[in-house]
Scaffold this motif. Structure first.
Motif, PDB file in Angstrom:
ATOM      1  N   PHE A  55      -6.345  -2.708  -5.145  1.00 13.42           N
ATOM      2  CA  PHE A  55      -5.211  -1.670  -5.077  1.00 13.42           C
ATOM      3  C   PHE A  55      -3.843  -2.731  -5.502  1.00 13.42           C
ATOM      4  CE2 PHE A  55      -8.339   0.745  -3.356  1.00 13.42           C
ATOM      5  CZ  PHE A  55      -8.047   2.285  -3.938  1.00 13.42           C
ATOM      6  N   PRO A  56      -2.844  -2.074  -6.006  1.00 16.97           N
ATOM      7  CA  PRO A  56      -1.592  -2.706  -6.202  1.00 16.97           C
ATOM      8  C   PRO A  56      -0.571  -2.802  -5.064  1.00 16.97           C
ATOM      9  CG  PRO A  56      -1.504  -0.768  -7.294  1.00 16.97           C
ATOM     10  CD  PRO A  56      -2.656  -0.593  -6.667  1.00 16.97           C
ATOM     11  N   LYS A  57       0.139  -3.987  -4.931  1.00 21.08           N
ATOM     12  CA  LYS A  57       1.061  -3.959  -3.846  1.00 21.08           C
ATOM     13  C   LYS A  57       2.445  -4.496  -4.586  1.00 21.08           C
ATOM     14  CE  LYS A  57      -0.460  -8.541  -2.222  1.00 21.08           C
ATOM     15  NZ  LYS A  57      -0.927  -9.283  -1.160  1.00 21.08           N
ATOM     16  N   MET A  58       3.473  -3.965  -3.867  1.00 18.30           N
ATOM     17  CA  MET A  58       4.911  -4.481  -4.712  1.00 18.30           C
ATOM     18  C   MET A  58       5.655  -4.951  -3.700  1.00 18.30           C
ATOM     19  SD  MET A  58       6.995  -1.754  -7.468  1.00 18.30           S
ATOM     20  CE  MET A  58       6.859  -0.402  -6.240  1.00 18.30           C
ATOM     21  N   ALA A  70       2.897  -0.977  -0.318  1.00 22.50           N
ATOM     22  CA  ALA A  70       1.390  -1.204  -0.525  1.00 22.50           C
ATOM     23  C   ALA A  70       0.590   0.127  -0.368  1.00 22.50           C
ATOM     24  CB  ALA A  70       0.751  -2.332   0.519  1.00 22.50           C
ATOM     25  N   LEU A  71      -0.822  -0.055  -0.729  1.00 18.71           N
ATOM     26  CA  LEU A  71      -1.724   1.042  -0.602  1.00 18.71           C
ATOM     27  C   LEU A  71      -2.786   0.826   0.167  1.00 18.71           C
ATOM     28  CD1 LEU A  71      -1.719   1.952  -4.544  1.00 18.71           C
ATOM     29  CD2 LEU A  71      -0.290   3.237  -2.502  1.00 18.71           C
ATOM     30  N   VAL A  72      -3.242   1.843   0.862  1.00 18.40           N
ATOM     31  CA  VAL A  72      -4.164   1.327   2.058  1.00 18.40           C
ATOM     32  C   VAL A  72      -5.352   2.659   1.836  1.00 18.40           C
ATOM     33  CG1 VAL A  72      -4.762   1.330   4.259  1.00 18.40           C
ATOM     34  CG2 VAL A  72      -2.531   0.789   3.758  1.00 18.40           C
ATOM     35  N   PRO A  73      -6.308   2.229   1.259  1.00 13.68           N
ATOM     36  CA  PRO A  73      -7.523   3.148   1.334  1.00 13.68           C
ATOM     37  C   PRO A  73      -8.213   3.540   2.430  1.00 13.68           C
ATOM     38  CG  PRO A  73      -8.358   1.243   0.099  1.00 13.68           C
ATOM     39  CD  PRO A  73      -6.905   0.982   0.557  1.00 13.68           C
ATOM     40  N   LEU A  86       0.248   5.454   1.579  1.00 14.50           N
ATOM     41  CA  LEU A  86       1.437   4.622   1.135  1.00 14.50           C
ATOM     42  C   LEU A  86       2.036   3.916   2.289  1.00 14.50           C
ATOM     43  CD1 LEU A  86       3.072   3.743  -1.185  1.00 14.50           C
ATOM     44  CD2 LEU A  86       4.550   5.862  -0.674  1.00 14.50           C
ATOM     45  N   ASP A  87       2.047   2.689   2.083  1.00 16.90           N
ATOM     46  CA  ASP A  87       2.666   1.929   3.181  1.00 16.90           C
ATOM     47  C   ASP A  87       3.863   1.192   2.818  1.00 16.90           C
ATOM     48  OD1 ASP A  87       3.503  -0.337   4.879  1.00 16.90           O
ATOM     49  OD2 ASP A  87       1.614  -1.019   5.209  1.00 16.90           O
TER      50      ASP A  87
END
Length: 226
Positions: A55-58, A70-73, A86-87
């Motif tokens: 997953f992408p993080k920015m 960041a994204l946390v599945p 969505l973090d």
């Protein structure tokens, strides 16, 4: 049907499904990697990387503050579809001597939550959601919570907010971005967050909310019980 022809048909069928599966996996990965792209312009100097989960993080800045998005599945869900959180985290040292985590609808399997690492519980105020776990750590935790609670109560009226965290190293708000596709999860046990996209207005709002919490904390030199 001759045995050789049957074997060829079986081999061709297997090859088709292998190629089809790889193609679908490539399409799914490309879609996953682009979830944050539509909101890149919200952060100044945005840099996007793909994490170890695919997953992408920015990283970038907003109104002069450093942020990570960041994204946390989350697949450890019971009687629910997988969630994609969505973090949004502001990363800076804060002059506070405690940590607070406010978790909504705790399930006992919220592996991403900070509540498990904090030591004592804080009783939720009457205007907080009924299913709410608040924990703190450090001498200033209760004062930190009392300072931000009236504002955070407003944030928690958003049913998609999952957690608000304040530590001496920064502030985080976690919110649901997407839910897994039912058919893929129930039949194939696969996680597909179909059409998941980060709305730039939603990101801007979350960043501003984090800064509001920061402002409440910085109104005093030190939020401390000492």
């Amino acid at each position: 049907m001759p045995l050789t022809l049957a074997a060829l048909l079986i081999a061709a069928t297997i090859a088709f499904f292998v190629i089809y599966g790889r193609r679908e996996a490539r399409i799914a990965a490309a879609a996953r990697h682009s979830i944050l792209d539509s909101a890149k312009d919200v952060l100044d100097g945005a840099r996007v990387e793909i994490d170890t989960c695919g997953f992408p993080k920015m990283d970038g800045t907003f109104r002069g503050r450093a942020f990570r998005v960041a994204l946390v599945p989350d697949t450890l869900t019971f009687r629910r579809l997988p969630q994609l959180w969505l973090d949004v985290t502001m990363r800076r040292n804060l002059p506070i001597d405690g940590s607070v985590a406010i978790l909504i609808r705790p399930t006992g399997a919220d592996y991403f939550s900070l509540t498990d690492r904090l030591t004592y519980r804080i009783e939720p105020p009457a205007n907080f959601p009924e299913m709410c776990l608040i924990k703190g750590d450090g001498p200033g935790a209760r004062h930190i919570f009392e300072r931000v609670a009236p504002y955070v109560a407003g944030l928690l009226r958003d049913p998609y907010v999952k957690e608000v965290v304040i530590t001496p190293r920064g502030i985080r708000i976690m919110r649901q971005l997407a839910e897994g596709k039912r058919g893929d999860h129930l039949i194939l046990r696969q996680i597909v967050f179909e059409n998941a996209r980060l709305n730039p207005d939603d990101l801007g709002e979350l960043l501003a909310e984090v800064l509001e919490v920061e402002g409440l904390l910085l109104n005093v030199k030190l939020v401390s019980a000492a």
